[in-house]
Design a protein around this motif. Sequence first.
Motif, PDB file in Angstrom:
ATOM      1  N   GLY A 128       0.767  -1.237   0.000  1.00 32.86           N
ATOM      2  CA  GLY A 128       0.000   0.000   0.000  1.00 32.86           C
ATOM      3  C   GLY A 128       0.796   1.283   0.000  1.00 32.86           C
ATOM      4  O   GLY A 128       0.211   2.367   0.171  1.00 32.86           O
ATOM      5  N   GLY A 132      -1.238   4.609  -0.682  1.00 34.40           N
ATOM      6  CA  GLY A 132      -1.249   5.605   0.380  1.00 34.40           C
ATOM      7  C   GLY A 132      -0.650   6.922  -0.059  1.00 34.40           C
ATOM      8  O   GLY A 132      -1.185   8.002   0.241  1.00 34.40           O
ATOM      9  N   PHE A 163       1.256   9.334   4.428  1.00 34.20           N
ATOM     10  CA  PHE A 163       0.183   8.399   4.076  1.00 34.20           C
ATOM     11  C   PHE A 163       0.745   7.068   3.564  1.00 34.20           C
ATOM     12  O   PHE A 163       0.141   6.009   3.798  1.00 34.20           O
ATOM     13  CB  PHE A 163      -0.750   9.015   3.038  1.00 34.20           C
ATOM     14  CG  PHE A 163      -1.900   9.769   3.635  1.00 34.20           C
ATOM     15  CD1 PHE A 163      -1.682  10.932   4.361  1.00 34.20           C
ATOM     16  CD2 PHE A 163      -3.201   9.333   3.477  1.00 34.20           C
ATOM     17  CE1 PHE A 163      -2.732  11.634   4.928  1.00 34.20           C
ATOM     18  CE2 PHE A 163      -4.260  10.026   4.036  1.00 34.20           C
ATOM     19  CZ  PHE A 163      -4.027  11.177   4.761  1.00 34.20           C
ATOM     20  N   THR A 167      -0.346   3.791   5.489  1.00 33.04           N
ATOM     21  CA  THR A 167      -1.095   2.729   4.813  1.00 33.04           C
ATOM     22  C   THR A 167      -0.440   1.372   5.029  1.00 33.04           C
ATOM     23  O   THR A 167      -1.121   0.370   5.280  1.00 33.04           O
ATOM     24  CB  THR A 167      -1.196   3.027   3.305  1.00 33.04           C
ATOM     25  OG1 THR A 167      -1.805   4.308   3.125  1.00 33.04           O
ATOM     26  CG2 THR A 167      -2.038   1.968   2.608  1.00 33.04           C
ATOM     27  N   ALA A 198      -7.995   2.271  -0.159  1.00 27.13           N
ATOM     28  CA  ALA A 198      -7.363   3.574  -0.398  1.00 27.13           C
ATOM     29  C   ALA A 198      -7.639   4.071  -1.808  1.00 27.13           C
ATOM     30  O   ALA A 198      -7.892   5.268  -2.032  1.00 27.13           O
ATOM     31  CB  ALA A 198      -5.856   3.477  -0.151  1.00 27.13           C
TER      32      ALA A 198
END
Length: 335
Positions: A128, A132, A163, A167, A198
Amino acid sequence: LQQRPGLGTIANAVVIGLAIDVTLRLLGDGTEGLVLRWVEVAIAIALVSVGSGFYLTARLGPGPRDGLMTGLAARTGASIRLTRAAIEVSACAAGVVLGGLVGAMLSVAGAGYQGVFRNPLVDPYLLGAAAGGGLGATLVLTTGRDVTAGWPVDPVQLVAFAFALGTVAVTYSVGASFGAKRNGATLVLAGIAVVSFATAIQTFLLQRNLDVVREVFQWILGRLSGATWSDVVTVAPYVVVSVVVLMLHRRHLDVFRVGDDEATTLGVSVQRTRLIIVAAATLGTAAVVSVSGLIGFVGLVVPHVVRLMAGASYRLLIPLSLLFGVAGSPGWQHP
């Protein structure tokens, strides 16, 4: 290359093609103890690749800086051609260096992920980091750049980095709650679920803010033509730390190839080692994603190319992936 992006891809293909040709010739010799020769070949290709990035940029034709070049040439007494070369090389130097850092980090992270999950189709964005980072950048771009215009740090890079790390942390937490400590496949499935969530949020934000779709997609597609030395200084410490950690654990990745139970029998703490490798690869990936956008396939393809030429041992795979990642930097810094 900034004026003619297609030449970056051509340069990348030529460099990788030459690498494959040279290394296949070495394999054809059938000799043993080629470790030093592999390293020499990889370093030579990396140096030639980075040098070609500077040379091609300086040699390409007139660009939007012609007026500036003419003025500087008149003031300094130098020729316009020499002034153009100096300005273009200076402007592109940060992009070439940052492109090398991005290519090296994604390649090493991809090799690390493939080793720790024993899956050759894994890339650095599995858990991710890309989703993210894209979501964080989308949040900043949709809220309006005017609000953050006076910030000392580019909020897109800062939020994308935060982020991306967040994530992956969520993915690891979700996977751990469903048995990822005992089975790495559970962590992969958790990553797929978190990435889908996401991406759904990002799509919703884009649908509500159609006026920034083009700007968001320019970031997502990834490019380094606007790179600065500040970006290099910001990213370099994370890349160095991540690469050093992965280098120190490359023998553990060889042990992981026999399976988690067998690795435990051989004295490896599977859970702790997997967490360290994933954390190091994620830290570096999040850092380069925050400044380059989502540059795909580097972390997937480069380890495979090295594996085909030098074998599957991570003692060679990790350092050679780093060098060949740098070697391809002229191609992926200008998509």
